[in-house]
Design a protein around this motif. Structure first.
Motif, PDB file in Angstrom:
ATOM      1  N   SER A 226      21.762  31.046  85.384  1.00  0.00           N
ATOM      2  CA  SER A 226      22.742  32.297  85.435  1.00  0.00           C
ATOM      3  C   SER A 226      23.864  31.861  84.656  1.00  0.00           C
ATOM      4  O   SER A 226      24.139  30.794  84.338  1.00  0.00           O
ATOM      5  CB  SER A 226      22.907  32.285  86.998  1.00  0.00           C
ATOM      6  OG  SER A 226      24.264  33.042  87.043  1.00  0.00           O
ATOM      7  N   SER A 227      24.634  32.731  84.399  1.00  0.00           N
ATOM      8  CA  SER A 227      25.788  32.406  83.564  1.00  0.00           C
ATOM      9  C   SER A 227      27.007  32.629  84.173  1.00  0.00           C
ATOM     10  O   SER A 227      28.180  32.722  83.800  1.00  0.00           O
ATOM     11  CB  SER A 227      26.027  33.723  82.234  1.00  0.00           C
ATOM     12  OG  SER A 227      26.051  34.848  82.896  1.00  0.00           O
ATOM     13  N   ARG A 228      26.968  32.651  85.650  1.00  0.00           N
ATOM     14  CA  ARG A 228      27.940  32.829  86.475  1.00  0.00           C
ATOM     15  C   ARG A 228      28.952  31.693  86.751  1.00  0.00           C
ATOM     16  O   ARG A 228      28.236  30.493  86.980  1.00  0.00           O
ATOM     17  CB  ARG A 228      27.666  33.260  87.885  1.00  0.00           C
ATOM     18  CG  ARG A 228      28.646  33.523  88.966  1.00  0.00           C
ATOM     19  CD  ARG A 228      29.360  34.958  88.617  1.00  0.00           C
ATOM     20  NE  ARG A 228      30.477  35.324  89.627  1.00  0.00           N
ATOM     21  CZ  ARG A 228      31.181  36.478  89.690  1.00  0.00           C
ATOM     22  NH1 ARG A 228      30.730  37.380  88.805  1.00  0.00           N
ATOM     23  NH2 ARG A 228      31.734  36.542  90.528  1.00  0.00           N
ATOM     24  N   GLU A 229      30.131  31.615  86.840  1.00  0.00           N
ATOM     25  CA  GLU A 229      30.955  30.711  86.974  1.00  0.00           C
ATOM     26  C   GLU A 229      31.442  30.472  88.499  1.00  0.00           C
ATOM     27  O   GLU A 229      31.655  31.541  88.924  1.00  0.00           O
ATOM     28  CB  GLU A 229      32.267  30.567  86.209  1.00  0.00           C
ATOM     29  CG  GLU A 229      33.276  29.484  86.329  1.00  0.00           C
ATOM     30  CD  GLU A 229      34.688  29.694  85.838  1.00  0.00           C
ATOM     31  OE1 GLU A 229      35.551  28.810  86.256  1.00  0.00           O
ATOM     32  OE2 GLU A 229      34.686  30.473  84.957  1.00  0.00           O
ATOM     33  N   ILE A 230      31.182  29.435  89.074  1.00  0.00           N
ATOM     34  CA  ILE A 230      31.734  29.277  90.501  1.00  0.00           C
ATOM     35  C   ILE A 230      32.764  28.144  90.609  1.00  0.00           C
ATOM     36  O   ILE A 230      32.717  27.322  89.888  1.00  0.00           O
ATOM     37  CB  ILE A 230      30.476  29.049  91.481  1.00  0.00           C
ATOM     38  CG1 ILE A 230      29.586  27.661  91.085  1.00  0.00           C
ATOM     39  CG2 ILE A 230      29.435  30.369  91.371  1.00  0.00           C
ATOM     40  CD1 ILE A 230      28.554  27.370  92.141  1.00  0.00           C
ATOM     41  N   GLY A 231      33.405  28.134  91.811  1.00  0.00           N
ATOM     42  CA  GLY A 231      34.421  27.096  91.945  1.00  0.00           C
ATOM     43  C   GLY A 231      33.584  26.255  93.341  1.00  0.00           C
ATOM     44  O   GLY A 231      33.393  27.009  94.396  1.00  0.00           O
ATOM     45  N   TYR A 232      33.608  25.127  92.989  1.00  0.00           N
ATOM     46  CA  TYR A 232      32.734  23.988  94.195  1.00  0.00           C
ATOM     47  C   TYR A 232      33.748  23.125  94.625  1.00  0.00           C
ATOM     48  O   TYR A 232      34.579  22.487  94.035  1.00  0.00           O
ATOM     49  CB  TYR A 232      31.498  23.599  93.290  1.00  0.00           C
ATOM     50  CG  TYR A 232      31.123  22.202  93.942  1.00  0.00           C
ATOM     51  CD1 TYR A 232      30.285  22.313  95.127  1.00  0.00           C
ATOM     52  CD2 TYR A 232      31.139  20.930  93.369  1.00  0.00           C
ATOM     53  CE1 TYR A 232      29.736  21.510  95.659  1.00  0.00           C
ATOM     54  CE2 TYR A 232      30.321  19.802  94.267  1.00  0.00           C
ATOM     55  CZ  TYR A 232      30.068  20.052  95.278  1.00  0.00           C
ATOM     56  OH  TYR A 232      29.188  18.825  95.772  1.00  0.00           O
ATOM     57  N   ARG A 233      33.618  23.105  95.916  1.00  0.00           N
ATOM     58  CA  ARG A 233      34.662  22.139  96.641  1.00  0.00           C
ATOM     59  C   ARG A 233      33.762  21.184  97.461  1.00  0.00           C
ATOM     60  O   ARG A 233      33.383  21.328  98.395  1.00  0.00           O
ATOM     61  CB  ARG A 233      35.640  22.907  97.571  1.00  0.00           C
ATOM     62  CG  ARG A 233      36.775  23.833  96.978  1.00  0.00           C
ATOM     63  CD  ARG A 233      37.684  24.536  97.772  1.00  0.00           C
ATOM     64  NE  ARG A 233      38.602  25.095  97.200  1.00  0.00           N
ATOM     65  CZ  ARG A 233      38.552  26.658  96.628  1.00  0.00           C
ATOM     66  NH1 ARG A 233      37.408  27.169  96.593  1.00  0.00           N
ATOM     67  NH2 ARG A 233      39.499  27.075  96.141  1.00  0.00           N
ATOM     68  N   PRO A 234      33.903  19.869  97.003  1.00  0.00           N
ATOM     69  CA  PRO A 234      33.263  18.762  97.590  1.00  0.00           C
ATOM     70  C   PRO A 234      33.978  18.472  98.859  1.00  0.00           C
ATOM     71  O   PRO A 234      35.059  18.357  98.774  1.00  0.00           O
ATOM     72  CB  PRO A 234      33.029  17.617  96.342  1.00  0.00           C
ATOM     73  CG  PRO A 234      34.222  17.980  95.505  1.00  0.00           C
ATOM     74  CD  PRO A 234      34.398  19.533  95.510  1.00  0.00           C
ATOM     75  N   ALA A 235      33.159  17.729  99.672  1.00  0.00           N
ATOM     76  CA  ALA A 235      33.408  17.290 101.036  1.00  0.00           C
ATOM     77  C   ALA A 235      34.699  16.184 100.864  1.00  0.00           C
ATOM     78  O   ALA A 235      35.473  15.904 101.637  1.00  0.00           O
ATOM     79  CB  ALA A 235      32.496  16.873 101.729  1.00  0.00           C
ATOM     80  N   ARG A 236      34.420  15.103  99.975  1.00  0.00           N
ATOM     81  CA  ARG A 236      34.945  14.075  99.646  1.00  0.00           C
ATOM     82  C   ARG A 236      35.049  13.586  98.087  1.00  0.00           C
ATOM     83  O   ARG A 236      34.311  13.961  97.421  1.00  0.00           O
ATOM     84  CB  ARG A 236      34.665  13.030 100.447  1.00  0.00           C
ATOM     85  CG  ARG A 236      33.223  12.595 100.437  1.00  0.00           C
ATOM     86  CD  ARG A 236      32.495  11.741 101.473  1.00  0.00           C
ATOM     87  NE  ARG A 236      31.129  11.547 101.249  1.00  0.00           N
ATOM     88  CZ  ARG A 236      30.582  10.653 100.935  1.00  0.00           C
ATOM     89  NH1 ARG A 236      31.196   9.613 100.483  1.00  0.00           N
ATOM     90  NH2 ARG A 236      29.208  10.445 100.832  1.00  0.00           N
ATOM     91  N   VAL A 237      35.879  12.462  97.893  1.00  0.00           N
ATOM     92  CA  VAL A 237      35.830  11.782  96.503  1.00  0.00           C
ATOM     93  C   VAL A 237      35.566  10.480  96.977  1.00  0.00           C
ATOM     94  O   VAL A 237      35.976   9.775  97.631  1.00  0.00           O
ATOM     95  CB  VAL A 237      37.332  12.113  95.811  1.00  0.00           C
ATOM     96  CG1 VAL A 237      37.257  11.374  94.511  1.00  0.00           C
ATOM     97  CG2 VAL A 237      37.281  13.543  95.842  1.00  0.00           C
ATOM     98  N   LEU A 238      34.819   9.783  95.624  1.00  0.00           N
ATOM     99  CA  LEU A 238      34.435   8.564  95.872  1.00  0.00           C
ATOM    100  C   LEU A 238      35.023   7.927  94.640  1.00  0.00           C
ATOM    101  O   LEU A 238      34.899   8.402  93.465  1.00  0.00           O
ATOM    102  CB  LEU A 238      32.616   8.208  95.800  1.00  0.00           C
ATOM    103  CG  LEU A 238      32.320   6.603  95.873  1.00  0.00           C
ATOM    104  CD1 LEU A 238      32.814   6.013  97.159  1.00  0.00           C
ATOM    105  CD2 LEU A 238      30.990   6.659  95.645  1.00  0.00           C
ATOM    106  N   MET A 239      35.641   6.666  94.650  1.00  0.00           N
ATOM    107  CA  MET A 239      36.194   6.129  93.441  1.00  0.00           C
ATOM    108  C   MET A 239      35.869   4.494  93.410  1.00  0.00           C
ATOM    109  O   MET A 239      35.545   3.932  94.292  1.00  0.00           O
ATOM    110  CB  MET A 239      37.608   5.983  93.265  1.00  0.00           C
ATOM    111  CG  MET A 239      38.324   7.616  93.116  1.00  0.00           C
ATOM    112  SD  MET A 239      40.049   7.296  93.285  1.00  0.00           S
ATOM    113  CE  MET A 239      40.570   8.944  92.203  1.00  0.00           C
ATOM    114  N   GLN A 240      35.678   3.883  92.191  1.00  0.00           N
ATOM    115  CA  GLN A 240      35.890   2.487  92.044  1.00  0.00           C
ATOM    116  C   GLN A 240      36.841   2.070  91.398  1.00  0.00           C
ATOM    117  O   GLN A 240      37.734   3.005  90.852  1.00  0.00           O
ATOM    118  CB  GLN A 240      34.604   2.104  91.228  1.00  0.00           C
ATOM    119  CG  GLN A 240      34.076   2.726  90.114  1.00  0.00           C
ATOM    120  CD  GLN A 240      34.575   2.729  88.583  1.00  0.00           C
ATOM    121  OE1 GLN A 240      35.981   2.008  88.697  1.00  0.00           O
ATOM    122  NE2 GLN A 240      33.932   2.899  87.751  1.00  0.00           N
TER     123      GLN A 240
END
Length: 912
Positions: free
Chosen positions: A74-88
């Motif tokens: 698909s060529s469709r752009e979507i906005g995705y919101r993850p539940a959380r963020v992980l960092m090192q």
């Protein structure tokens, strides 16, 4: 088609509790059948349902995901919101620095700095800082932790400030484990919950992380992948991750691994296959009945190396094995009941014989996998164990072994210039006699000078860790010992590993061979291998020896593991132990003995390799109580961590520090962006070849005293012994911009036969360090571009590779192709990524680096549009239409604002 989002909010019961959720079956009633939609896209569809607002997420976005099944794309752009963020911490420190500087910028604009706060939960695990300074003795762990705390005190004070200053921000202290293993064993929930308006909402556990190996969590049925630090910061501040609906490659697994074959052998085979297939920017989803008998730890090993095979993620759906692992690792019964009920209700449970629709597929019978390594500089270059000796000698150009050109081509088809360069040093070098700690020996080409059991890729997997311990026991029983020139280390990804190695009785066997615990962290895999013994380093230098490391990691790029070690080989933990015994990669372990027993009889690898039954019996020693004990106080830290003095302030008070400095990214920023100007007569700062990694662009390892960064630190009173690493200095832009393009193995094609971070200042013809040349160009008011080949920016999700590029004055990169994360990071820093027209590049255009480059129309860009580029030299002009690799409307907005954080900051104060 209706433009109203379907009403899908529903209820389910699990473990005696009631949960609300957005129902995928109900969505299918309105949008169309989704039974054969890949699991990963079902997760994205649920995300769209939950955040539907007819602005950032519209009904058309959901319909595009359903309609994807028609063509598998698909060529469709979507906005995705993850539940959380992980960092090192290597990427987390600059991330928190950016948040602190955003608060300062908001305050300077007369707004409330407390507006800058994570809106999504953020976990930062300190795992990248411990180095293998001490090894091969019982006090190595204690000594390395003490050195780490002293060396990094300024950074840790800053992180303690951030932990108190920001909401939704937790820090796992040093000495605990590797972020991905902690995520797999403890943080990940598979189904996340949140209280909303008095209801408990259940939804898929999803995340983005500031480390590319965030994909490891895909093994637990959790959709997650690595992004650049700046993109992760935007996500934690509520900005959706902009993405095109990806192609999804189905990877069918059947059969079982044979006796003596490990999960590491399997993942190196998978990596080789997927790199050949070409999956950059795509999802990979594993399916097939082979998953019925594939342990979750093996799945996590495969998922971990998605960056190595180039995919955005490598996903394993939820099934009974997921629940078994959650029980083993101590997740509570209510959570496990929720995961089972939610996954089955939503159609996210793997059913036997399921055949989803995919963009394309591959198949592997696991019974065909053979014992393997990968190297010498790329994880996708798999080498069968039986071919290791010949591969190394072919690489070296060893005429004494009469390796034919045909054989060289078969064994090392992509050696290229590197093979030639090493061959020259090989023919001009000599073995070296060494006296080290009372032992005399000869150091030769192929000597294994580093043998490291390291990296969450393998230390999260009890079967390969126990296999290493059992092999050590059998070797010890045969009277074998590690060769004296090998620097050995054991760096597990969590304390649980220490518990089960002890319970299995194999830690003392590993200790006897020098594999003492050196720390809980990434160590050698991230380049924190520490120094070699001085006599060994001297011998390598004086003999110009091409030596080797063997590590159970996931990365072996040039200059990453150790600057003096030119060939680096990825292998399973038991093979790491075996090569420490053999001492040289020029010994064929499939045929030649590792050594001799007490009676002088040869001992072969097959004599000490543990059986699958022995490994399985050892793995039974892994108990749930171990996980519960080690994670009970995971955020507390030791007494030294607790005693760190924490400044109390909303806006950070920047101290005099060579670790943490206020970055210049928001200096002079107004509430609205300035118009984007074209690039006129830019000079080329560097002209680079194919597969240039983010390690090449922004190294994480050692800082050379005579480099621009080394000179800066010495000018500020830091002695070379206290330099630490580039990775640890990422909170100081002055160090990092000087370290940009400073990898000791990078090759700038503007110079002949020169390795390292140098370039030619074109107006004067002078050879300078890249940083020094960039500063000279800035003084002259000259814009800069970088020209590169294919797969530019592969490897780690390293935001400083883009930040440093921007600070050097680079306005654009012109490459033949890009890896996903670095392309995104460049845009996030206001650098435009342009792609040569198909079939064109620096070589076909005959570029030398003396040319100037002009770029028109940057103020009128649209996603994926053609861009006029004029390349001028004393021979005339060449005009071409490059492809703008700003792929989405959101990315374009970031670029127009000068960067993603500028956009988010203006949006948060209502001016964007």
């Amino acid at each position: 088609m209706s433009h109203t989002t379907p009403d899908t909010l529903s209820q389910l019961e699990a473990g005696g509790q009631t949960y609300h959720y957005y129902s995928l079956p109900k969505a299918a009633e309105a949008l169309g059948d989704i039974e054969r939609l890949p699991m990963t896209l079902k997760v994205l569809l649920e995300n769209q349902l939950r955040f539907a607002d007819d602005e950032s997420v519209a009904i058309e976005d959901m319909q595009a995901l359903v309609d994807w099944q028609r063509e598998g794309r698909s060529s469709r752009e979507i906005g995705y919101r993850p539940a959380r963020v992980l960092m090192q911490d290597f990427t987390g420190v600059p991330g928190v620095v950016d948040l602190a500087s955003m608060r300062a910028a908001v305050a300077s604009l007369g707004e409330d700095p407390a507006r800058i706060n994570p809106l999504s939960p953020v976990d930062l695990v300190i795992d990248h800082s411990v180095m293998v300074d001490k090894f091969g003795n019982p006090t190595a762990f204690r000594d390395n932790v003490a050195i780490e705390m002293e060396r990094n005190r300024e950074r840790y004070e800053f992180l303690r400030w951030g932990q108190d200053a920001f909401d939704n921000f937790r820090v796992v202290p040093p000495g605990t484990g590797i972020c991905h293993q902690v995520n797999l064993e403890y943080l990940g929930k598979t189904v996340w919950t949140k209280d909303v308006d008095g209801k408990t909402l259940a939804y898929p556990d999803t995340l983005v992380g500031t480390d590319s190996h965030t994909t490891m969590i895909n093994g637990l049925g959790i959709l997650g992948w690595g992004v650049g630090g700046i993109e992760a910061e935007a996500a934690m501040l509520g900005q959706p991750v902009s993405m095109l609906i990806p192609e999804v490659i189905g990877f069918k697994l059947t059969g079982k691994l044979r006796e003596g074959i490990t999960a590491t052998d399997l993942v190196l085979t998978v990596t080789e296959m997927l790199r050949k297939k070409g999956v950059v920017g795509k999802f990979v989803e594993f399916y097939g009945d082979g998953l019925d008998d594939l342990p979750l730890a093996d799945r996590a090993t495969i998922a971990n190396m998605a960056p190595e095979y180039g995919a955005t993620c490598g996903f394993f759906p939820v099934d009974a094995e997921t629940l078994n692992y959650m029980r083993l690792t101590g997740r509570d019964d209510a959570q496990i009941a929720l995961v089972e009920a939610y996954s089955k209700t939503q159609g996210l449970w793997r059913e036997p014989g399921a055949e989803p629709i995919f963009s394309d597929t591959l198949h592997l019978d696991m019974g065909e996998v053979e014992a393997s390594l990968a190297g010498p500089k790329r994880p996708q270059d798999r080498v069968a164990l039986t071919d290791m000796k010949r591969t190394f000698e072919a690489l070296m150009g060893d005429r004494l072994n009469e390796v034919s050109n045909t054989e060289k081509g078969r064994l090392f088809s992509e050696g290229g210039q590197t093979a030639v360069g090493i061959e020259q040093s090989y023919e001009n070098a000599d073995s070296q006699d060494v006296d080290y700690e009372g032992e005399q020996f000869t150091l030769d080409h192929g000597a294994v000078v580093i043998a490291a059991i390291t990296s969450c890729t393998n230390t999260s997997n009890p079967s390969v860790m126990m296999a290493a311990g059992l092999l050590a026991r059998k070797a010890r029983e045969k009277g074998l010992s590690t060769k004296p020139w090998v620097k050995t280390s054991l760096a597990p990804g969590s304390k649980v590993v220490t518990d089960y190695l002890a319970a299995g009785g194999v830690q003392e066997d590993l200790d006897a061979l020098g594999f003492h615990l050196v720390g809980y962290g990434c160590t050698t895999c991230i380049g924190n291998s520490g120094p070699l013994p001085e006599t060994i380093e001297k011998a390598v230098d004086e003999g110009d020896l091409t030596v080797a490391s063997v590590l159970s990691g996931n990365r072996n790029f040039e200059g990453r593991v150790h600057p003096q070690v030119k060939t680096n080989w990825l292998a399973s933990p038991p093979l790491v132990v075996a090569y420490a015994l053999a001492g040289n990669v020029r010994r064929d372990l499939s045929k030649e003995p590792l050594g001799e027993d007490a009676d002088g009889n040869p001992v072969y690898l097959q004599d000490i390799w543990p059986s699958q039954a022995e490994i399985a019996a050892a793995v039974e020693k892994v108990k749930t109580e171990m996980f519960r004990k080690e994670y009970a106080e995971v955020f507390d830290g030791d007494d030294v961590w607790k005693a760190i003095d924490v400044p109390q302030s909303e806006v950070y008070e920047w101290p005099e520090s060579t670790y943490i400095q206020h970055p210049p990214f928001f200096e002079g920023m107004g509430k609205t962006p300035e118009p984007t100007e074209d690039v006129k007569d830019a000079h080329i700062l560097a002209m680079l070849g194919d597969s240039v990694t983010t390690d090449h662009i922004s190294p994480a390892g050692a800082i050379k005293p005579d480099s621009p960064a080394g000179r800066y630190l010495q000018e500020h009173g830091v002695k070379p012994v206290d330099f630490n690493s580039y990775g640890s200095r990422r909170g100081n832009h002055e160090v990092m911009m000087r370290g940009t393009f400073a990898n000791v193995r990078i090759r700038n094609e503007m110079l002949d036969d020169v390795e390292g971070g140098f370039t030619r200042h074109v107006p004067s013809g002078e050879q300078l360090a890249i940083y020094d040349a960039a500063m000279k160009y800035q003084q002259e008011g000259t814009p800069l571009v970088v020209v590169a080949g294919k797969e530019y920016g592969s490897g780690s999700s390293r935001d400083w590779a883009a930040k440093g590029t921007r600070l050097l004055g680079v306005r654009a990169v012109l490459a033949e192709s890009y890896e996903r994360i670095h392309r995104s990071n460049l845009i996030g820093m206001g650098v435009v990524p342009l792609q040569f027209p198909e079939g064109e590049g620096r070589e076909s255009l005959g570029l030398t680096g003396d040319e100037t480059i002009s770029i028109e129309g940057l103020g009128e860009l649209s996603p994926g549009c053609p861009v006029k580029v004029t390349i001028s030299s004393d021979k005339g002009e060449k005009k071409l239409e490059a492809l703008c690799r700003i792929d989405t409307a959101n990315e374009l907005a970031y670029y127009q604002h000068g960067g993603i954080l500028h956009y988010v900051l203006r949006k948060m104060i209502g001016s964007a």
